[in-house]
Each structure stands twice: as C-alpha cells, then as structure tokens.
Design an enzyme around this catalytic site. Structure first.
Site, mmCIF file in Angstrom:
data_model
loop_
_atom_site.group_PDB
_atom_site.id
_atom_site.type_symbol
_atom_site.label_atom_id
_atom_site.label_comp_id
_atom_site.label_asym_id
_atom_site.label_seq_id
_atom_site.Cartn_x
_atom_site.Cartn_y
_atom_site.Cartn_z
ATOM 1 N N VAL A 72 -4.737 -4.421 -15.751
ATOM 2 C CA VAL A 72 -5.756 -3.989 -14.520
ATOM 3 C C VAL A 72 -5.177 -2.718 -13.926
ATOM 4 O O VAL A 72 -4.085 -2.592 -13.456
ATOM 5 C CB VAL A 72 -5.626 -5.192 -13.382
ATOM 6 N N VAL A 74 -6.669 1.028 -11.993
ATOM 7 C CA VAL A 74 -7.849 1.911 -11.241
ATOM 8 C C VAL A 74 -7.279 3.171 -11.027
ATOM 9 O O VAL A 74 -5.979 3.268 -10.508
ATOM 10 C CB VAL A 74 -8.377 1.276 -9.981
ATOM 11 N N GLY A 80 -8.759 1.637 -3.697
ATOM 12 C CA GLY A 80 -9.142 1.263 -2.231
ATOM 13 C C GLY A 80 -10.370 1.242 -1.858
ATOM 14 O O GLY A 80 -10.868 1.310 -0.822
ATOM 15 N N GLY A 82 -12.855 -1.125 -3.655
ATOM 16 C CA GLY A 82 -12.894 -2.476 -3.939
ATOM 17 C C GLY A 82 -13.330 -2.531 -5.794
ATOM 18 O O GLY A 82 -13.870 -3.598 -6.188
ATOM 19 N N GLY A 84 -10.965 -2.494 -8.121
ATOM 20 C CA GLY A 84 -10.060 -3.495 -8.729
ATOM 21 C C GLY A 84 -10.356 -4.966 -8.427
ATOM 22 O O GLY A 84 -10.432 -6.031 -9.131
ATOM 23 N N LYS A 85 -10.893 -5.265 -7.274
ATOM 24 C CA LYS A 85 -11.444 -6.394 -6.733
ATOM 25 C C LYS A 85 -12.397 -6.977 -7.656
ATOM 26 O O LYS A 85 -12.850 -8.099 -8.148
ATOM 27 C CB LYS A 85 -11.817 -6.436 -5.375
ATOM 28 N N TYR A 112 -3.397 -9.299 -5.195
ATOM 29 C CA TYR A 112 -3.634 -10.520 -6.023
ATOM 30 C C TYR A 112 -3.665 -11.777 -4.750
ATOM 31 O O TYR A 112 -4.447 -12.703 -5.190
ATOM 32 C CB TYR A 112 -2.767 -10.876 -7.356
HETATM 33 C C1 LIG Z 1 -3.757 -2.762 -7.940
HETATM 34 C C2 LIG Z 1 -5.018 -2.096 -8.340
HETATM 35 C C3 LIG Z 1 -5.653 -2.653 -9.459
HETATM 36 C C4 LIG Z 1 -5.985 -2.418 -7.068
HETATM 37 O O1 LIG Z 1 -7.239 -1.850 -7.272
HETATM 38 P P1 LIG Z 1 -8.225 -1.137 -6.170
HETATM 39 O O2 LIG Z 1 -9.539 -0.853 -6.670
HETATM 40 O O3 LIG Z 1 -7.162 -0.173 -5.474
HETATM 41 O O4 LIG Z 1 -8.129 -2.589 -5.211
HETATM 42 P P2 LIG Z 1 -9.540 -2.990 -4.051
HETATM 43 O O5 LIG Z 1 -9.863 -1.660 -3.425
HETATM 44 O O6 LIG Z 1 -10.265 -3.668 -4.877
HETATM 45 O O7 LIG Z 1 -8.706 -4.079 -3.085
HETATM 46 C C5 LIG Z 1 -8.807 -4.957 -2.826
HETATM 47 C C6 LIG Z 1 -8.294 -5.509 -1.642
HETATM 48 O O8 LIG Z 1 -6.933 -5.724 -2.111
HETATM 49 C C7 LIG Z 1 -6.141 -4.820 -0.863
HETATM 50 N N1 LIG Z 1 -5.186 -4.198 -1.807
HETATM 51 C C8 LIG Z 1 -5.263 -3.300 -2.920
HETATM 52 N N2 LIG Z 1 -3.888 -2.861 -3.323
HETATM 53 C C9 LIG Z 1 -3.063 -3.224 -2.339
HETATM 54 C C10 LIG Z 1 -1.654 -3.195 -2.274
HETATM 55 N N3 LIG Z 1 -0.915 -2.300 -3.065
HETATM 56 N N4 LIG Z 1 -1.074 -3.776 -1.424
HETATM 57 C C11 LIG Z 1 -1.796 -4.462 -0.399
HETATM 58 N N5 LIG Z 1 -3.023 -4.704 -0.276
HETATM 59 C C12 LIG Z 1 -3.622 -4.084 -1.628
HETATM 60 C C13 LIG Z 1 -7.025 -3.722 -0.504
HETATM 61 O O9 LIG Z 1 -6.893 -3.405 0.733
HETATM 62 C C14 LIG Z 1 -8.408 -4.908 -0.434
HETATM 63 O O10 LIG Z 1 -8.192 -5.606 0.671
HETATM 64 P P3 LIG Z 1 -9.644 -5.900 1.424
HETATM 65 O O11 LIG Z 1 -10.299 -6.783 0.341
HETATM 66 O O12 LIG Z 1 -9.282 -6.732 2.473
HETATM 67 O O13 LIG Z 1 -10.394 -4.871 1.739
HETATM 68 C C15 LIG Z 1 -4.935 -0.307 -8.326
HETATM 69 O O14 LIG Z 1 -4.188 -0.150 -7.033
HETATM 70 C C16 LIG Z 1 -4.168 0.181 -9.295
HETATM 71 O O15 LIG Z 1 -4.587 0.383 -10.539
HETATM 72 N N6 LIG Z 1 -2.624 0.178 -9.211
HETATM 73 C C17 LIG Z 1 -1.757 0.804 -10.171
HETATM 74 C C18 LIG Z 1 -1.728 0.206 -11.336
HETATM 75 C C19 LIG Z 1 -1.330 -1.490 -10.922
HETATM 76 O O16 LIG Z 1 -0.261 -1.677 -10.421
HETATM 77 N N7 LIG Z 1 -2.137 -2.588 -11.304
HETATM 78 C C20 LIG Z 1 -1.641 -3.670 -11.282
HETATM 79 C C21 LIG Z 1 -1.069 -4.357 -12.442
HETATM 80 S S1 LIG Z 1 -0.519 -6.099 -12.303
#
Ligand SMILES: CC(C)(COP(=O)(O)OP(=O)(O)OC[C@H]1O[C@@H](n2cnc3c(N)ncnc32)[C@H](O)[C@@H]1OP(=O)(O)O)[C@@H](O)C(=O)NCCC(=O)NCCS
Length: 140
Positions: A72, A74, A80, A82, A84-85, A112
């Site tokens: 997963v 982004v 930030g 939505g 990933g969600k 998660y």
């Molecule tokens: C982790 C990741 C997939 C999240 O995707 P994203 O599109 O940024 O997340 P979203 O915007 O959909 O966030 C959904 C919710 O999670 C929260 N959230 C996202 N990342 C977070 C973090 N690192 N710490 C705390 N909260 C987080 C958001 O604030 C949001 O909260 P809300 O629903 O109350 O508004 C993305 O940051 C990423 O690709 N990171 C680098 C790769 C990685 O680590 N992937 C995960 C591998 S397990």
C-alpha cells in the site's frame, strides 16, 4: 485532482510501481517481479490522477476467509487526501468475509488503526531478509 481507481493490471507501467515504492521508502524489486506479484494477487487497486499512477495496494486471499494486504503506497504529493484509505477500503470490500492481516511500515500503524486494524500479539514472520527487517524495526 481527478482520482480514478483501477481494479485490474491492464496497461500498468511496472517500472513506475518500483519507482513509487522506492520513492516512499518501501521495498521494491525489478518491474517483472512486481508484475508477477500484482498479477498473482486476489485484489489489486491502482490509483491514478488522470493518467498518472499515484498509488496502489494489493491483497493475497483464499477468496473465502483469509487475506493479507501488501504494497500500500501513495506518492508523497498525494498523501493526506484520503487516497490510502480509499485503496484499503476497496481491498476490504473485495473480500467481505475475510480476516485481514498485514504488517505496517514502522510509524504507519495509526493509518491502519483508523481503518479499524488492531495490533496482533502473536504475529510471526519468516522474512527472506531477516536481518534487514530487524534493523528496520519490523521484528524483535
Ligand atoms: C501510509 C499511506 C499509505 C497513507 O495513505 P494516505 O493517502 O496518505 O492516507 P489517507 O489520507 O487516506 O489517511 C487516512 C486517515 O489516516 C490518517 N493517517 C494517514 N497516515 C497517517 C500516519 N502516518 N499517522 C497517523 N495517521 C495517519 C489520516 O490522517 C486520515 O485520518 P482521517 O480519516 O481521520 O482524516 C501513505 O502515507 C504512504 O504511502 N506512505 C508511505 C508508504 C507506506 O508506509 N505505506 C504503508 C506500508 S504498510
């Protein structure tokens, strides 16, 4: 942004998958390896802004009651918002009666938890690169 989600592997630029994983600091492989992994997955989700791939995720599953989520990611400019969600939500919806497991990248557990995942107390892993995964904080 004009977000579009795709649920199959048609016309995917596999080298971009490797580049995106590298950009976000996740493990990446050659493009042929990613092609094999995504094509053999039970669910794939690719996110695009117009024609630009901006994220993805995939799950392995028996299609009945067990599933595991991987890769997963982004792109930083799109985090930030939505996406990933949305990716994880679509994966969950495609295996409606399944238990899901995954291992979060260190520091990403809260993402998660917001999606109702909870830490496992007895999770065990046998990694090919065990020492590196230990150094990166995945295992004890
Ligand atoms: C982790 C990741 C997939 C999240 O995707 P994203 O599109 O940024 O997340 P979203 O915007 O959909 O966030 C959904 C919710 O999670 C929260 N959230 C996202 N990342 C977070 C973090 N690192 N710490 C705390 N909260 C987080 C958001 O604030 C949001 O909260 P809300 O629903 O109350 O508004 C993305 O940051 C990423 O690709 N990171 C680098 C790769 C990685 O680590 N992937 C995960 C591998 S397990």
């Amino acid at each position: 942004m004009n977000l579009r989600l795709q649920f199959d592997t048609s016309n995917i630029q596999w080298e971009r998958v490797a580049e995106i994983l590298q950009t976000v600091g996740m493990a990446y492989h050659d493009s042929a390896t990613h092609k094999t992994a995504f094509e053999n997955s039970y669910v794939v989700v690719f996110a695009f802004d117009e024609d630009e791939m901006i994220g993805f995720g995939r799950a392995l599953s028996d299609g009945a009651y067990q599933a595991a989520i991987y890769d997963v990611a982004v792109l930083p400019d799109y985090q930030g918002k939505g996406i990933g969600k949305a990716i994880v939500g679509r994966i969950l919806a495609k295996c409606p009666n399944c238990n899901f497991i995954l291992y979060a990248a260190p520091g990403k557990e809260k993402f998660y938890e917001k999606l109702n995942f909870r830490k496992m107390k007895t999770g065990m892993a046998l990694f090919t690169n065990a020492e590196r995964m230990k150094q990166r904080g995945f295992t004890e």
